[in-house]
Design an enzyme around this catalytic site. Structure first.
Site, mmCIF file in Angstrom:
data_model
loop_
_atom_site.group_PDB
_atom_site.id
_atom_site.type_symbol
_atom_site.label_atom_id
_atom_site.label_comp_id
_atom_site.label_asym_id
_atom_site.label_seq_id
_atom_site.Cartn_x
_atom_site.Cartn_y
_atom_site.Cartn_z
ATOM 1 N N SER A 64 0.797 -1.236 0.000
ATOM 2 C CA SER A 64 0.000 0.000 0.000
ATOM 3 C C SER A 64 0.826 1.280 0.000
ATOM 4 C CB SER A 64 -0.952 0.009 1.200
ATOM 5 O OG SER A 64 -2.087 -0.785 0.941
ATOM 6 N N LYS A 67 0.164 3.886 -2.628
ATOM 7 C CA LYS A 67 -0.775 5.009 -2.497
ATOM 8 C C LYS A 67 -0.074 6.347 -2.306
ATOM 9 C CE LYS A 67 -4.574 2.141 -0.718
ATOM 10 N NZ LYS A 67 -3.975 0.868 -0.306
ATOM 11 N N SER A 124 -6.039 3.628 4.517
ATOM 12 C CA SER A 124 -5.477 2.879 3.391
ATOM 13 C C SER A 124 -6.579 2.257 2.524
ATOM 14 C CB SER A 124 -4.520 1.785 3.889
ATOM 15 O OG SER A 124 -3.703 1.310 2.847
ATOM 16 N N LYS A 230 2.932 6.550 4.728
ATOM 17 C CA LYS A 230 2.099 5.413 4.322
ATOM 18 C C LYS A 230 2.751 4.089 4.680
ATOM 19 C CE LYS A 230 -1.656 3.870 2.824
ATOM 20 N NZ LYS A 230 -1.433 2.806 3.822
#
Length: 390
Positions: A64, A67, A124, A230
């Site tokens: 993730s 992102k 997320s 993140k």
């Protein structure tokens, strides 16, 4: 009349730049800062200087952390006026079908850009990521093309995206070094940390479907100064994190790939952050969007435009070391011609010591300049002829 083409200013600061060899020796000396991860990197945000490196060019699944690029393109769209914070974004059936981490969007459900970004940055949300991608580019596939175009624009050699979310798929990869550069670019937009730095928030408030978001980056709560960016986890990627923290005016970015547990991931990032803040300091020079010069524009509705910094600009030293005799050189591109869009590169600023460039950063157009109509050009040229005849 002021000359707009090139501006060279010499400034003297109170303190001496260290040599790059000193950094290299320090990096070698501290090569054991991080262990038990596949790769890692630590950089100072303003200069991009690498303070620590471990296998940072190894291509690995980013999970993730993907992102970060998704959020970067969202922030760019907002900055360019192509998207507004309060615009309602409708979730498609496809977006609502995303698995993994999600904010449980229903087909046809609408949330504002601000709410969607909160769902991405804090929770997320894969569904929110796809919904935003569809709004900006028309489809996730087209948005992924934009992501990979941005990869090329940033000069990244070891990253390729196949989706907006980081869900496992063959051929979707990045590196610690590339991820740090993406994070550096994202942090140009100071509003992003208002989202990534939140530990908890709510969506669908004042409804019977109130949804509690808790940040997957626990360092936001437990390490002073951490305000992003993140996390990532899949069975293949293991535990990953791109973190940023600010202290005493210095912002750093730490990235780890492939930690065995979330606790270990946080521990290794903490060691890098401690090292950065204990050993280094920055000397701020300019804020983002600060005007440094003016540029002449030919055939535009206006004759000149302000050239502004694209990012915060600083000098970096070891703690206690000084800088002196630093030259600042600002160069504006020649033969600029309308139309020019807000954010187009129109020049460069360099900070130079003993003939060596320590910082180089683009200067951007503060506003768009449309091409002038024939009547405006005629009056302008007529005025020139009139002055010449006097």
């Amino acid at each position: 009349m002021k000359r707009f083409v090139s501006l060279i200013v010499t400034i003297f600061l109170l303190t001496s730049l260290w040599s790059s060899s000193a950094f290299a020796a320090e990096e070698k000396k501290n090569s054991d800062i991080v262990d038990n991860v596949k790769s890692a990197i630590l950089i100072e945000r303003d200069t991009g200087k690498v303070l620590y490196d471990k296998n940072s060019n190894e291509e690995l699944p980013p999970a993730s952390m993907t992102k970060i690029m998704t959020m970067l393109l969202i922030m760019e769209a907002i900055d360019q006026g192509k998207l507004t914070w309060n615009e309602k974004i409708r979730a498609s059936e496809y977006a609502a079908s995303m698995g993994g981490s999600q904010i449980f969007l229903e087909p046809g459900e609408e949330m504002t850009t601000k709410e969607m970004l909160r769902g991405i940055a804090i929770g997320s949300g894969n569904d929110a990521s796809v919904a935003m991608a569809e709004r900006i580019a028309g489809s996730e596939e087209a948005f992924v093309d934009m992501m990979n175009d941005k990869v090329k624009e940033l000069g990244l050699k070891h990253t390729f995206f196949k989706n907006t979310t980081g869900l496992p798929v063959s051929g979707h990869f990045s590196t610690a070094s590339d991820m740090a550069i993406m994070a550096k670019e994202l942090l140009k937009y100071e509003d992003i940390t208002k989202f990534t730095g939140m530990y908890e928030a709510y969506l669908r408030e004042n409804t019977d479907k109130k949804f509690w978001l808790v940040n997957t980056n626990k360092l936001v709560r437990f390490y002073p100064g951490v305000d992003g960016l993140k996390t990532g986890f899949t069975a293949e990627a293991k535990y990953c994190l791109t973190a940023t923290a600010q202290k005493n005016g210095m912002r750093v970015i730490a990235v780890v790939f492939g930690a065995p547990t979330s606790k270990e991931r946080n521990a290794q990032v903490t060691k890098m952050l401690n090292y950065a803040f204990n050993q280094y300091q920055t000397h701020p020079m300019y804020k983002r969007a600060q005007t440094l010069a003016k540029a002449r524009i030919s055939k535009g509705q206006v004759k000149s435009i302000e050239a502004v910094t694209s990012e915060p600009i600083s000098l970096l030293t070891k703690k206690g070391e000084k800088t002196e005799n630093v030259k600042q050189k600002i160069t504006i591109n020649k033969n600029l011609k309308a139309p020019i869009n807000k954010g187009d590169k129109i020049g460069t600023i360099k900070l130079i010591k003993d003939g060596k460039v320590f910082v180089e950063s683009p200067l951007l157009a503060r506003e768009s300049v449309k091409e002038a109509g024939w009547w405006t050009l005629y009056k302008r040229s007529f005025g020139m002829f009139t002055k010449a005849g006097k």
